[in-house]
Design a protein around this motif. Sequence first.
Motif, PDB file in Angstrom:
ATOM      1  N   ALA A  29      11.346 -16.139 -33.687  1.00 16.24           N
ATOM      2  CA  ALA A  29      10.079 -16.364 -34.385  1.00 16.24           C
ATOM      3  C   ALA A  29       8.935 -15.674 -33.634  1.00 16.24           C
ATOM      4  N   PRO A  30       7.931 -15.229 -34.345  1.00 20.61           N
ATOM      5  CA  PRO A  30       6.814 -14.551 -33.681  1.00 20.61           C
ATOM      6  C   PRO A  30       5.929 -15.545 -32.931  1.00 20.61           C
ATOM      7  N   ARG A  31       5.257 -15.056 -31.913  1.00 19.36           N
ATOM      8  CA  ARG A  31       4.277 -15.906 -31.206  1.00 19.36           C
ATOM      9  C   ARG A  31       3.044 -16.126 -32.071  1.00 19.36           C
ATOM     10  N   SER A  32       2.759 -15.162 -32.900  1.00 13.85           N
ATOM     11  CA  SER A  32       1.665 -15.292 -33.862  1.00 13.85           C
ATOM     12  C   SER A  32       2.015 -14.407 -35.057  1.00 13.85           C
ATOM     13  N   TYR A  33       1.297 -14.566 -36.162  1.00 15.05           N
ATOM     14  CA  TYR A  33       1.578 -13.793 -37.370  1.00 15.05           C
ATOM     15  C   TYR A  33       0.348 -13.764 -38.246  1.00 15.05           C
ATOM     16  N   ASP A  34       0.325 -12.826 -39.167  1.00 12.52           N
ATOM     17  CA  ASP A  34      -0.662 -12.828 -40.248  1.00 12.52           C
ATOM     18  C   ASP A  34       0.012 -13.438 -41.465  1.00 12.52           C
ATOM     19  N   CYS A  35      -0.556 -14.503 -41.994  1.00 20.76           N
ATOM     20  CA  CYS A  35       0.034 -15.213 -43.126  1.00 20.76           C
ATOM     21  C   CYS A  35       0.286 -14.252 -44.281  1.00 20.76           C
ATOM     22  N   THR A  36       1.518 -14.277 -44.816  1.00 14.77           N
ATOM     23  CA  THR A  36       1.858 -13.364 -45.901  1.00 14.77           C
ATOM     24  C   THR A  36       1.120 -13.689 -47.189  1.00 14.77           C
ATOM     25  N   SER A  37       0.478 -14.865 -47.257  1.00 17.79           N
ATOM     26  CA  SER A  37      -0.292 -15.223 -48.442  1.00 17.79           C
ATOM     27  C   SER A  37      -1.778 -14.934 -48.256  1.00 17.79           C
ATOM     28  N   CYS A  38      -2.391 -15.549 -47.234  1.00 18.35           N
ATOM     29  CA  CYS A  38      -3.853 -15.442 -47.109  1.00 18.35           C
ATOM     30  C   CYS A  38      -4.302 -14.378 -46.106  1.00 18.35           C
ATOM     31  N   ARG A  39      -3.347 -13.813 -45.349  1.00 18.11           N
ATOM     32  CA  ARG A  39      -3.621 -12.725 -44.411  1.00 18.11           C
ATOM     33  C   ARG A  39      -4.426 -13.148 -43.195  1.00 18.11           C
ATOM     34  N   THR A  40      -4.662 -14.426 -42.982  1.00 22.82           N
ATOM     35  CA  THR A  40      -5.353 -14.860 -41.773  1.00 22.82           C
ATOM     36  C   THR A  40      -4.320 -15.197 -40.710  1.00 22.82           C
ATOM     37  N   PRO A  41      -4.703 -15.181 -39.410  1.00 22.59           N
ATOM     38  CA  PRO A  41      -3.732 -15.399 -38.340  1.00 22.59           C
ATOM     39  C   PRO A  41      -3.120 -16.792 -38.382  1.00 22.59           C
ATOM     40  N   GLY A  42      -1.875 -16.873 -37.911  1.00 20.69           N
ATOM     41  CA  GLY A  42      -1.185 -18.145 -37.808  1.00 20.69           C
ATOM     42  C   GLY A  42      -0.504 -18.281 -36.459  1.00 20.69           C
ATOM     43  N   ASP A  43      -0.287 -19.497 -36.041  1.00 21.36           N
ATOM     44  CA  ASP A  43       0.334 -19.793 -34.750  1.00 21.36           C
ATOM     45  C   ASP A  43       1.461 -20.793 -34.970  1.00 21.36           C
ATOM     46  N   PRO A  44       2.723 -20.355 -34.909  1.00 21.97           N
ATOM     47  CA  PRO A  44       3.839 -21.266 -35.206  1.00 21.97           C
ATOM     48  C   PRO A  44       4.036 -22.367 -34.170  1.00 21.97           C
ATOM     49  N   GLU A  45       3.368 -22.265 -33.025  1.00 18.69           N
ATOM     50  CA  GLU A  45       3.501 -23.313 -32.020  1.00 18.69           C
ATOM     51  C   GLU A  45       2.513 -24.452 -32.233  1.00 18.69           C
ATOM     52  N   ASN A  46       1.475 -24.200 -33.030  1.00 20.17           N
ATOM     53  CA  ASN A  46       0.425 -25.207 -33.187  1.00 20.17           C
ATOM     54  C   ASN A  46       0.114 -25.588 -34.626  1.00 20.17           C
ATOM     55  N   GLU A  47       0.725 -24.915 -35.610  1.00 21.97           N
ATOM     56  CA  GLU A  47       0.495 -25.271 -37.014  1.00 21.97           C
ATOM     57  C   GLU A  47       1.767 -25.021 -37.811  1.00 21.97           C
ATOM     58  N   ARG A  48       1.972 -25.863 -38.810  1.00 14.97           N
ATOM     59  CA  ARG A  48       3.173 -25.748 -39.627  1.00 14.97           C
ATOM     60  C   ARG A  48       3.235 -24.371 -40.287  1.00 14.97           C
ATOM     61  N   THR A  49       4.393 -23.757 -40.165  1.00 12.26           N
ATOM     62  CA  THR A  49       4.588 -22.387 -40.628  1.00 12.26           C
ATOM     63  C   THR A  49       5.829 -22.309 -41.502  1.00 12.26           C
ATOM     64  N   SER A  50       5.722 -21.592 -42.611  1.00 14.90           N
ATOM     65  CA  SER A  50       6.848 -21.407 -43.528  1.00 14.90           C
ATOM     66  C   SER A  50       7.516 -20.056 -43.298  1.00 14.90           C
ATOM     67  N   THR A  51       8.828 -20.038 -43.423  1.00 15.04           N
ATOM     68  CA  THR A  51       9.555 -18.774 -43.474  1.00 15.04           C
ATOM     69  C   THR A  51       9.727 -18.393 -44.942  1.00 15.04           C
ATOM     70  N   VAL A  52       9.357 -17.155 -45.267  1.00 13.78           N
ATOM     71  CA  VAL A  52       9.448 -16.665 -46.645  1.00 13.78           C
ATOM     72  C   VAL A  52      10.323 -15.422 -46.633  1.00 13.78           C
ATOM     73  N   LEU A  53      11.437 -15.466 -47.340  1.00  7.44           N
ATOM     74  CA  LEU A  53      12.381 -14.350 -47.364  1.00  7.44           C
ATOM     75  C   LEU A  53      12.247 -13.598 -48.678  1.00  7.44           C
ATOM     76  N   PHE A  54      11.812 -12.342 -48.596  1.00 11.62           N
ATOM     77  CA  PHE A  54      11.745 -11.474 -49.766  1.00 11.62           C
ATOM     78  C   PHE A  54      13.074 -10.726 -49.878  1.00 11.62           C
ATOM     79  N   VAL A  55      13.736 -10.841 -51.016  1.00  9.53           N
ATOM     80  CA  VAL A  55      15.067 -10.267 -51.200  1.00  9.53           C
ATOM     81  C   VAL A  55      15.035  -9.254 -52.327  1.00  9.53           C
TER      82      VAL A  55
END
Length: 268
Positions: A29-55
């Motif tokens: 998992a990344p240490r941080s990410y840009d949300c694939t929906s809203c494009r703002t930064p996210g932190d999987p260690e401090n806020e609930r984060t979803s995995t989204v698989l595009f197939v």
Amino acid sequence: MPRMLDVSDEVRAEIGDEEADRLLVGDDAPRSYDCTSCRTPGDPENERTSTVLFVGEETAVLAFAHAACIPSQVVSVSEEQLQGAVRSITGDSPAAPEGTAAPQNVPGGQAVLGITSGLVLIGGELHPALVVEPTAPIARPGSDGPGDDFLPLLIEQGFIPVTDTSELPTLLGGWSVLLAAGQLHAVLQPGAEGGGQVAWWQAHQALSVTEGWRTAVNKTQRVLVYAAPVGSIGQQPREDLLRDALDKAAAAGKLVAAAMPLAGTSGA
């Protein structure tokens, strides 16, 4: 420390237990990410984060999003859509100008569908909206007449005629709006004979939406989709003019609408 990562059963089934477990303990998992929906930064260690698989047909891409924006899910898209999403996620795709239409060929027809994004005020609250208008009359499949069957075809699919734009459209089951990397990629409809969703409209190039639009959709988790025959709305440079055009189309009996959840969500 385990990360606050949500891997849904359907995502786990696609990526396998081993990879899912590696994500949950933080190995992949990344240490941080840009949300694939809203494009703002996210932190999987401090806020609930979803995995989204595009197939796609040949490729699968795992992305991450705030759980408040979109739940963990598998989103089936065409290979072309997936490559566009990858370019958007990695920043390799130039953004389309905000508020512009992104047309797509209608299968079997000569018309293209133009889509414009905007905010619509209903009941004192701003709602994210898409306005769909073809560039030419839409004929019923198999017919060769000059008539325009765009609205009747949509009504048969469950869209509701709009007589008053101050009322919220009802939710249309099986349809959804695909927003990836903070950009609009497609409007999805139910597949034939109970199959997976297929693209009703698909952007040639991901359509940028404003920050206000993204904020509104993250709050409501639904998009209001309005549709009108060719020549009813036009390209309006401001949202107040767009609302005026919607009001006039509704008064003339030339407007249908439906509410749709973000792709993969239940809308409940």
